[in-house]
Design a protein around this motif. Structure first.
Motif, PDB file in Angstrom:
ATOM      1  N   ASN A 139       0.830  -1.207   0.000  1.00 34.25           N
ATOM      2  CA  ASN A 139       0.000   0.000   0.000  1.00 34.25           C
ATOM      3  C   ASN A 139       0.868   1.263   0.000  1.00 34.25           C
ATOM      4  O   ASN A 139       1.847   1.343   0.732  1.00 34.25           O
ATOM      5  N   SER A 140       0.474   2.237  -0.833  1.00 34.79           N
ATOM      6  CA  SER A 140       1.260   3.475  -0.912  1.00 34.79           C
ATOM      7  C   SER A 140       1.214   4.209   0.409  1.00 34.79           C
ATOM      8  O   SER A 140       2.108   4.962   0.751  1.00 34.79           O
ATOM      9  N   GLN A 141       0.113   4.006   1.127  1.00 34.60           N
ATOM     10  CA  GLN A 141       0.073   4.568   2.475  1.00 34.60           C
ATOM     11  C   GLN A 141      -0.452   3.536   3.458  1.00 34.60           C
ATOM     12  O   GLN A 141      -1.456   2.873   3.199  1.00 34.60           O
ATOM     13  N   SER A 142       0.252   3.396   4.563  1.00 34.66           N
ATOM     14  CA  SER A 142      -0.263   2.545   5.628  1.00 34.66           C
ATOM     15  C   SER A 142      -0.170   3.342   6.917  1.00 34.66           C
ATOM     16  O   SER A 142       0.351   4.458   6.937  1.00 34.66           O
ATOM     17  N   ALA A 152       4.171   6.627   4.315  1.00 38.29           N
ATOM     18  CA  ALA A 152       4.029   6.825   2.868  1.00 38.29           C
ATOM     19  C   ALA A 152       5.124   6.034   2.162  1.00 38.29           C
ATOM     20  O   ALA A 152       6.300   6.169   2.491  1.00 38.29           O
ATOM     21  N   MET A 153       4.714   5.195   1.225  1.00 32.37           N
ATOM     22  CA  MET A 153       5.676   4.318   0.560  1.00 32.37           C
ATOM     23  C   MET A 153       5.942   4.833  -0.839  1.00 32.37           C
ATOM     24  O   MET A 153       5.114   4.673  -1.729  1.00 32.37           O
ATOM     25  N   SER A 154       7.086   5.450  -1.037  1.00 29.36           N
ATOM     26  CA  SER A 154       7.395   5.989  -2.365  1.00 29.36           C
ATOM     27  C   SER A 154       7.757   4.863  -3.322  1.00 29.36           C
ATOM     28  O   SER A 154       8.163   3.778  -2.897  1.00 29.36           O
ATOM     29  N   GLU A 155       7.619   5.130  -4.612  1.00 29.00           N
ATOM     30  CA  GLU A 155       8.024   4.148  -5.621  1.00 29.00           C
ATOM     31  C   GLU A 155       9.516   3.840  -5.470  1.00 29.00           C
ATOM     32  O   GLU A 155       9.941   2.705  -5.653  1.00 29.00           O
ATOM     33  N   TRP A 196      11.327   3.822  -2.818  1.00 30.34           N
ATOM     34  CA  TRP A 196      11.569   2.925  -1.668  1.00 30.34           C
ATOM     35  C   TRP A 196      11.180   1.482  -2.019  1.00 30.34           C
ATOM     36  O   TRP A 196      11.873   0.522  -1.692  1.00 30.34           O
ATOM     37  N   LYS A 197      10.010   1.358  -2.697  1.00 28.63           N
ATOM     38  CA  LYS A 197       9.586   0.022  -3.129  1.00 28.63           C
ATOM     39  C   LYS A 197      10.646  -0.584  -4.053  1.00 28.63           C
ATOM     40  O   LYS A 197      10.965  -1.770  -3.958  1.00 28.63           O
ATOM     41  N   GLU A 198      11.171   0.268  -4.939  1.00 24.53           N
ATOM     42  CA  GLU A 198      12.178  -0.185  -5.899  1.00 24.53           C
ATOM     43  C   GLU A 198      13.459  -0.638  -5.166  1.00 24.53           C
ATOM     44  O   GLU A 198      14.075  -1.639  -5.527  1.00 24.53           O
TER      45      GLU A 198
END
Ligand code: ADP
Ligand code: ZN
Ligand code: MG
Length: 487
Positions: free
Chosen positions: A79-82, A292-295, A297-299
């Motif tokens: 989720n982009s935000q948790s 907030a999960m930035s792209e 960070w996911k990358e």
């Protein structure tokens, strides 16, 4: 009392698991205290993890990255935000009076894990993966024989956990066991946890219900806690589903409740029914921003992903022509797979390398009670040995001896072979001479052979091998003997 097989056949079993995995960060999730296990009680604490008034939590970035890696491996949507929430309850090992967890906005959802189940590949749904802090530990002394003294150790308070919740997709205690095995293997590959059940870094609560065979509505479930080994999980679930079936067969209803597994008595017993269930009064944690999960960070988490067990097993079967069975054994742990590939990279034939790693090396390691990472024989050294065997320099039988010596003396294969004068004799002239000697020394057997009793070829081969101290190439010995004996 074992349940009648007919009764079991009338029901389907439904199981869902809630697994807590302790993350291997060096510091805790909301403060800088060490997470090291086994130190004197209360030596890794500060105002934040002691829950002192006014202390502010600061989120550990590494814990989030590790949780994301676990979620990616479990095919979840991140989720982009948790959001973190407070889960309020009272327990002496929880000094704040609430645990910081995630509730209605978890880190990740909607994943799956693929495993063997019911004789085929099946996907078990992962409902969610969320982050939370661990509580401290209570120690009770004296129970049940004398007055009880209780102690609190808050070193574990604030150690990061992920909770992994499955859909009710498991259909037997055996499948639950298999699921937990695969899950543990993945977490170990990711290096996000040591999954040590004895130290509590992997904990599992099991939810189970039964329903009439072939129906789809879920039955009333019970939850079993206190399962601190894979075997106990399987036994407790067998006990519990049998207990439910027995009750239903008697005409009782299943009571929704939490039960504890008693490994001494090999049974579960009721702890609290849902009537007394906690109302945790969850509410958003006011001291932490939404996550907030930035792209980017996911990358970053995606880039840090290793090759996972299933993919590695597939690759090994294709790249090296291994059987599924061997590839599964070799990918059991990342360290073993790395070792095996090191032997192949060292120039060894892949199939021979698989045999030598899986049978001989693992046997020696087991005897010495060592892990593959502590193998005294390096992958490069085993590769050298396998090449000596493949090239006919030594026999497989000598190879075992050489490996045992390499294992205890740390010497290289070529050094051991040279020192022991072990090279295989492949010179036909030398073998012929030995064969002729054996034939000359055994006229009776030779006559029998020539009169048709050719089954003694093995015996003759044995004699030549003995005469050459096991160094002759056995295939060549047989060939030469056959020719000499039939003259
Ligand atoms: P609760 O509200 O009691 O915490 P959840 O719906 O959150 O229950 O589910 C918790 C776990 O129990 C999940 O792993 C889920 O798959 C499993 N579960 C839910 N209902 C059942 C059922 N009827 N039988 C077996 N497992 C179930
Ligand atoms: Zn602290
Ligand atoms: Mg729940």
């Amino acid at each position: 009392m074992p349940l009648a097989t007919e009764a079991r056949a009338n029901y389907d079993v439904v199981i869902g698991l809630e697994v807590h995995v302790q993350l291997l960060t060096r510091s805790k999730i909301f403060c800088g205290c060490s997470t090291r296990f086994g130190d004197p009680p209360n030596t890794h604490t500060c105002p934040v993890c002691l829950g002192l008034p006014g202390a502010l939590p600061m989120l550990n970035r590494e814990a989030v990255t590790m949780a994301m890696k676990a979620a990616i491996a479990l095919n979840c949507v991140i989720n982009s935000q948790s959001r973190f929430s407070r889960k309020n309850y009272f327990y002496p090992d929880l000094p704040k009076g609430y645990q910081i967890s995630q509730y209605d906005e978890p880190l990740a959802e909607h994943g799956w894990l693929e495993m063997e189940g019911g004789g085929q590949r099946k996907r078990v749904g992962i409902t969610r993966v969320h982050l939370e802090e661990d509580a401290g530990k209570s120690l009770h002394e004296g129970f049940p024989d004398s007055a009880v003294s209780s102690y609190i150790d808050l070193n574990r308070s604030g150690v990061p956990l992920i909770e992994i919740v499955t859909e009710p997709d498991l259909r037997s205690p055996g499948e639950a066991y298999e699921f937990l095995t695969r899950l543990k293997q993945i977490m170990l590959y990711l290096e996000v946890s040591d999954c040590n059940m004895e130290e509590g870094s992997l904990r599992c609560d099991a939810n189970a219900s039964v329903r009439p065979a072939g129906t789809t509505a879920l039955g009333t479930k019970t939850e079993v806690k206190n399962l601190n080994s894979f075997r106990f999980l399987q036994r407790a679930l067998t006990y519990e589903t049998d207990r439910q079936i027995e009750g239903l067969e008697r005409g009782d209803e299943v009571t929704q409740e939490t039960r504890l597994w008693d490994s001494r008595e090999q049974r579960t017993y009721g702890m609290r029914s849902k009537e007394y269930a906690h109302d945790y009064r969850y509410f958003p944690e006011p001291d932490l921003l939404p996550l907030a999960m930035s792209e980017a960070w996911k990358e970053e988490a995606r880039r840090a992903m290793p090759e996972l067990p299933d993919a590695r097993r597939e690759r090994l079967t294709h790249a090296y022509g291994l059987s599924d069975y061997d590839a599964a054994q070799l990918t059991d742990s990342r360290a073993l797979a790395d070792y095996y590939e090191g032997v192949v990279d060292g120039g060894a034939d892949p199939k021979l390398a698989a045999n030598w790693v899986l049978s001989e090396l693992l046997y020696l390691l087991k005897e010495a009670k060592r892990q593959i990472a502590e193998s005294p024989v390096s992958a490069a050294n085993l590769a050298e040995l396998v090449q000596l065997i493949a090239g006919g320099k030594i026999t497989g039988k000598m190879g075992k001896e050489v490996l045992a010596e390499m294992f205890s003396s740390l010497k290289h294969a070529t050094a051991v072979v040279a020192e022991r004068g072990l090279s295989q004799i492949s010179d036909p002239q030398k073998i012929l001479a030995a064969a002729r000697e054996v034939i000359a020394a055994n006229p009776k057997q030779t006559e029998q052979y020539r009169n048709g009793k050719t089954t003694t070829l093995g015996w003759f081969t044995g004699q030549v091998m003995k005469a050459t101290r096991g160094q002759a190439n056995p295939q060549l010995v047989q060939e030469i003997l056959k020719k000499e004996l039939s003259q």
